[in-house]
Write a protein that holds these residues in place. Structure first.
Motif, mmCIF file in Angstrom:
data_model
loop_
_atom_site.group_PDB
_atom_site.id
_atom_site.type_symbol
_atom_site.label_atom_id
_atom_site.label_comp_id
_atom_site.label_asym_id
_atom_site.label_seq_id
_atom_site.Cartn_x
_atom_site.Cartn_y
_atom_site.Cartn_z
ATOM 1 N N LEU A 1 36.397 29.263 37.066
ATOM 2 C CA LEU A 1 37.210 29.660 37.727
ATOM 3 C C LEU A 1 36.884 29.995 39.231
ATOM 4 N N PRO A 2 37.699 29.135 39.943
ATOM 5 C CA PRO A 2 37.374 29.825 41.762
ATOM 6 C C PRO A 2 37.716 31.228 41.832
ATOM 7 N N VAL A 3 38.180 31.580 43.060
ATOM 8 C CA VAL A 3 38.619 32.671 43.138
ATOM 9 C C VAL A 3 40.153 33.090 42.077
ATOM 10 N N VAL A 4 40.542 31.979 43.804
ATOM 11 C CA VAL A 4 42.230 32.723 42.890
ATOM 12 C C VAL A 4 43.129 32.507 41.716
ATOM 13 N N GLU A 5 42.510 31.821 40.936
ATOM 14 C CA GLU A 5 42.647 31.589 39.583
ATOM 15 C C GLU A 5 42.338 32.668 38.777
ATOM 16 N N ALA A 6 40.881 34.073 38.883
ATOM 17 C CA ALA A 6 40.483 34.562 38.794
ATOM 18 C C ALA A 6 41.227 35.782 38.558
ATOM 19 N N VAL A 7 41.486 36.187 40.177
ATOM 20 C CA VAL A 7 42.351 37.169 40.139
ATOM 21 C C VAL A 7 43.809 36.849 39.967
ATOM 22 N N THR A 8 44.837 35.254 40.105
ATOM 23 C CA THR A 8 45.644 34.899 38.810
ATOM 24 C C THR A 8 45.567 36.246 37.442
ATOM 25 N N LEU A 9 44.781 35.586 36.856
ATOM 26 C CA LEU A 9 44.700 36.063 35.817
ATOM 27 C C LEU A 9 44.306 37.448 35.385
ATOM 28 N N LEU A 10 43.698 38.251 36.456
ATOM 29 C CA LEU A 10 43.497 39.548 36.484
ATOM 30 C C LEU A 10 44.358 40.290 36.412
ATOM 31 N N ARG A 11 45.670 39.554 37.261
ATOM 32 C CA ARG A 11 46.568 40.602 37.785
ATOM 33 C C ARG A 11 47.853 39.807 35.930
ATOM 34 N N TRP A 12 47.617 39.064 35.440
ATOM 35 C CA TRP A 12 47.651 39.191 34.069
ATOM 36 C C TRP A 12 47.868 40.079 33.001
ATOM 37 N N LYS A 13 46.534 40.745 33.518
ATOM 38 C CA LYS A 13 46.092 41.238 32.441
ATOM 39 C C LYS A 13 45.113 40.815 31.407
ATOM 40 N N VAL A 14 44.620 39.281 32.067
ATOM 41 C CA VAL A 14 43.584 38.752 31.147
ATOM 42 C C VAL A 14 42.166 38.861 31.678
ATOM 43 N N SER A 15 41.123 38.889 31.275
ATOM 44 C CA SER A 15 39.554 39.084 31.753
ATOM 45 C C SER A 15 39.653 37.511 31.898
ATOM 46 N N PRO A 16 38.835 38.036 33.011
ATOM 47 C CA PRO A 16 38.288 36.166 34.191
ATOM 48 C C PRO A 16 37.281 36.099 33.351
ATOM 49 N N PRO B 1 32.176 41.726 39.225
ATOM 50 C CA PRO B 1 33.701 43.089 39.029
ATOM 51 C C PRO B 1 33.968 43.279 40.159
ATOM 52 N N LEU B 2 32.825 44.117 40.645
ATOM 53 C CA LEU B 2 33.301 44.687 42.307
ATOM 54 C C LEU B 2 33.422 43.711 43.501
ATOM 55 N N PHE B 3 33.601 42.358 43.343
ATOM 56 C CA PHE B 3 33.313 41.884 44.194
ATOM 57 C C PHE B 3 34.958 41.004 43.780
ATOM 58 N N LEU B 4 34.756 40.162 42.540
ATOM 59 C CA LEU B 4 36.189 40.697 42.280
ATOM 60 C C LEU B 4 37.224 41.006 42.236
ATOM 61 N N ALA B 5 37.102 42.440 42.298
ATOM 62 C CA ALA B 5 38.197 43.964 43.538
ATOM 63 C C ALA B 5 38.553 43.985 44.731
ATOM 64 N N PHE B 6 36.955 43.067 44.888
ATOM 65 C CA PHE B 6 37.731 43.023 46.615
ATOM 66 C C PHE B 6 38.516 41.750 46.861
ATOM 67 N N TYR B 7 37.865 40.062 46.040
ATOM 68 C CA TYR B 7 39.298 39.423 46.168
ATOM 69 C C TYR B 7 40.178 39.832 45.988
ATOM 70 N N ARG B 8 40.915 40.262 45.160
ATOM 71 C CA ARG B 8 42.276 40.575 44.612
ATOM 72 C C ARG B 8 42.146 41.802 45.712
ATOM 73 N N LEU B 9 41.729 42.072 46.712
ATOM 74 C CA LEU B 9 42.367 43.251 47.695
ATOM 75 C C LEU B 9 42.749 42.454 48.578
ATOM 76 N N LEU B 10 41.878 41.434 49.153
ATOM 77 C CA LEU B 10 41.922 40.979 50.355
ATOM 78 C C LEU B 10 42.785 39.431 49.816
ATOM 79 N N ILE B 11 43.124 39.366 48.753
ATOM 80 C CA ILE B 11 44.680 37.928 48.595
ATOM 81 C C ILE B 11 45.934 39.120 48.997
ATOM 82 N N GLY B 12 45.579 39.990 48.279
ATOM 83 C CA GLY B 12 47.021 40.821 48.007
ATOM 84 C C GLY B 12 47.520 41.114 49.482
ATOM 85 N N SER B 13 46.115 41.305 50.340
ATOM 86 C CA SER B 13 46.691 42.022 51.821
ATOM 87 C C SER B 13 46.833 40.859 52.501
ATOM 88 N N LEU B 14 46.366 39.897 52.795
ATOM 89 C CA LEU B 14 45.825 38.924 53.415
ATOM 90 C C LEU B 14 47.085 37.509 53.344
#
Length: 357
Positions: free
Chosen positions: A64-79, A89-102
């Protein structure tokens, strides 16, 4: 210096314009879909991959690319379930913050800014390493000059003791001594040395080559996460060159957490830290020697400018290297514990990060 800065500004502007024009052109989709540029492992968002690529990828549970992984994380599904996402997971948390803020535009500008930062970091690393090499070469020159000075002093003292006898014999010995010394002003040797005035030019070209390299441009346009990895590698080398032990080893541990391959940088980073530490220690000794005895410091100045001469057999150097390796292991363990905590006590990301690759 002013001309180099003007050229650098022109190169940066050209690199930014190229990235922006391709990012918001009709070629963006085709560029981001190329597996050579943005693979399913480091892609930002899924494009319209070819049937052949999808058939190959499906054998590995379709990463899965980053955007879809973050979407799964928001749905409480582990990528990481099903071995589909391959970053920590640290990079995934950063990507989630980036996509949610920008917004999409701001994210594109963020990737461009990171690429420009990487170019400046590489230029700084190049400048620091070349300046260190210039210091080493200056030390070699001072060593040769000191040898010549000592030879002349000994010859003069010997002549005074002999009272001028065997003058021809002394002259022959002087000629033999001169032959054993390296004439650094000879074009054969002077061409091998780095001229201090060329350091800024070399740093400029390192930044220009990175900014205008086709692969760097296309990876930034596709918003591949490899852009962030390049920046972290550059920052690691810069911290090591500057002698910041904790910062360089922490950045290297962060890179190793996301992929196992950056571990090969541990040896050069440790050696760069040792080189910088020896240079700082020798410069301090030289400054202290100048305050106490200017004549004595002049005699030992050549050794203080040779930071590449590291005594690996000394206990202090071995302890320093062992301390660096242990500090890296400590940082890596802490980052691994943080990833374990972010995943709620699951170690599924280890399979995705290391075993898959």
């Amino acid at each position: 210096m002013a001309a180099t800065r003007a050229k650098l500004l022109l190169i940066v502007s050209l690199g930014v314009v190229l990235r922006l024009s391709l990012r918001f052109s009709s070629y963006y989709g085709e560029i981001s879909n190329r597996v050579e540029i943005s693979s399913p492992v480091n892609a930002w968002e899924r494009g319209e991959w070819s049937d052949f690529a999808i058939e190959i990828i499906s054998n590995f549970s379709s990463p899965l690319p980053v955007v879809e992984a973050v979407t799964l994380l928001r749905w409480k599904v582990s990528p990481y379930s099903g071995d589909t996402f391959h970053e920590s997971p640290l990079f995934l948390a950063f990507y989630r913050l980036l996509i949610g803020s920008l917004s999409d535009l701001q994210i594109a500008l963020f990737f461009i800014a990171v690429d420009v930062l990487t170019a400046f970091v590489l230029a700084k690393v190049c400048s620091a390493q070349l300046n260190c090499t210039v210091a080493v070469e200056r030390g070699i020159e001072e060593e040769e000059e000191l040898k010549k000075k000592n030879k002349k002093t000994k010859t003069k003292t010997k002549k005074e003791k002999d009272g001028g006898d065997d003058k021809d014999k002394d002259e022959e010995e002087d000629d033999d001594d001169e032959a054993t010394l390296i004439n650094l002003k000879d074009p054969l040797f002077s061409g091998l040395f780095i001229q201090p005035e060329t350091v800024s030019t070399s740093a400029f070209w390192s930044a220009a080559i990175y900014l205008l390299a086709p692969y760097s441009i296309l990876a930034c346009v596709a918003q591949s996460t490899a852009v962030l990895g390049n920046c972290l590698v550059g920052l690691t080398l810069l911290a090591a060159t500057s002698g910041h032990r904790a910062a360089s080893l922490l950045l290297l541990a962060l890179l190793t957490l996301n992929a196992f391959y950056p571990l090969i940088l541990l040896s050069p980073v440790v050696l760069m830290l040792e080189q910088r530490w020896h240079l700082d220690q020798q410069q301090q000794q030289q400054q202290q020697g100048k305050k106490k005895s200017p004549k004595k410091s002049e005699e030992s100045s050549f050794s203080s400018a040779n930071p590449m001469h590291i005594e690996l057999s000394s206990s202090a150097t071995r302890l320093s290297i062992a301390g660096s390796v242990l500090l890296f292991a400590l940082f890596y363990g802490l980052l691994m514990a943080a990833s374990y905590w972010l995943e709620g006590g699951s170690l599924q990301f280890l399979q995705s990060n290391y075993v898959f690759m």
